[in-house]
Design a protein around this motif. Structure first.
Motif, PDB file in Angstrom:
ATOM      1  N   ASN A  83       0.845  -1.189   0.000  1.00  0.00           N
ATOM      2  CA  ASN A  83       0.000   0.000   0.000  1.00  0.00           C
ATOM      3  C   ASN A  83       0.879   1.237   0.000  1.00  0.00           C
ATOM      4  O   ASN A  83       2.053   1.165  -0.318  1.00  0.00           O
ATOM      5  N   SER A  96      -4.364  -0.560  -3.885  1.00  0.00           N
ATOM      6  CA  SER A  96      -3.247  -1.221  -3.218  1.00  0.00           C
ATOM      7  C   SER A  96      -3.366  -2.723  -3.449  1.00  0.00           C
ATOM      8  O   SER A  96      -4.366  -3.203  -3.995  1.00  0.00           O
ATOM      9  N   GLN A 179      -5.636   3.345  -1.200  1.00  0.00           N
ATOM     10  CA  GLN A 179      -4.187   3.358  -1.023  1.00  0.00           C
ATOM     11  C   GLN A 179      -3.793   2.881   0.363  1.00  0.00           C
ATOM     12  O   GLN A 179      -2.676   2.444   0.591  1.00  0.00           O
ATOM     13  N   ASP A 180      -4.738   2.949   1.303  1.00  0.00           N
ATOM     14  CA  ASP A 180      -4.501   2.541   2.691  1.00  0.00           C
ATOM     15  C   ASP A 180      -5.810   1.988   3.250  1.00  0.00           C
ATOM     16  O   ASP A 180      -6.530   2.679   3.969  1.00  0.00           O
TER      17      ASP A 180
END
Length: 220
Positions: A83, A96, A179-180
């Motif tokens: 990620n 991710s 992304q996270d």
């Protein structure tokens, strides 16, 4: 009347698009490579970003998903995340990856949720029993046995799991729409919180004797 129908259709489309929104916000620039140094930088999507002209290929690169991790732990699985913490160039891009290795004969990725992402999983090796649980009040289990090359989707925020019933190891790759994405492992969060949740709460919630609750808390 035609104007009314147009406005009605526009309202429905707007509502549908808002309900379907299930990923990170769209970026307003090509990329925003995350850095830890806040000096002379810009703060975007929870990360400080360096200037675009300073970006290099390594900001968008990760190596090592071909390498399996040791699964000799209490649950028999290991996750290799990719990620924004591993690829700083993922910042603002809304995606991710993760590799999951499962031990033979019962390797488990325990029930957990990703509060910020939908997950799509593809089996690269072995066999997996996977599933998720729908929201209250139904709490219906939707599950299936997957083999090499099979794909399964876990909707954002729902509790899900993967279990290896086979006699050989299993490997899967998961893609996530953040992304996270974050992860909340249910048993760890409930019985391993710091400080501990009052045993009276868990005893009543799980219909367990308080001594059993305390025993479970001591294991996490």
């Amino acid at each position: 009347m035609e104007g009314f129908h147009f406005l009605q259709a526009l309202f429905i489309l707007t509502l549908a698009s808002s309900l379907a929104y299930a990923s990170d916000p769209s970026p307003l620039q090509d990329f925003c490579v995350a850095i830890n140094d806040p000096n002379d930088a810009v703060f975007v999507n929870g990360k400080v970003c360096k200037g675009a002209k300073l970006a290099t290929a390594d900001d968008f690169f990760f190596s090592g998903l071909n390498i399996g991790k040791i699964t000799s732990n209490s649950v028999g699985s290991s996750v290799t995340p990719v990620n924004v913490a591993q690829i700083s160039g993922l910042n603002t891009l809304g995606i991710s990856l993760a590799r999951i290795d499962y031990a033979a004969n019962g390797g488990l990725n325990p029930p957990h949720t990703h509060p910020r992402a939908t997950e799509i999983l593809v089996v690269l090796e072995g066999t997996l029993y996977v599933g998720f649980v729908t929201s209250n009040p139904d709490n219906r289990v939707i599950a299936k046995v997957l083999n090499k090359g099979d794909v399964f989707v876990f909707p954002v925020g729902l509790v899900h799991f993967q279990f290896n019933p086979g006699k050989s190891k299993a490997v899967a790759i998961a893609a996530l729409s953040s992304q996270d994405p974050g992860v909340i492992t249910i048993a760890n969060a409930v019985f391993g919180s710091d400080p501990s949740i009052n045993p009276d709460v868990l005893s009543k919630a799980f219909k367990l004797d308080k001594s059993m609750v305390k025993s479970l808390q001591s294991k996490f």
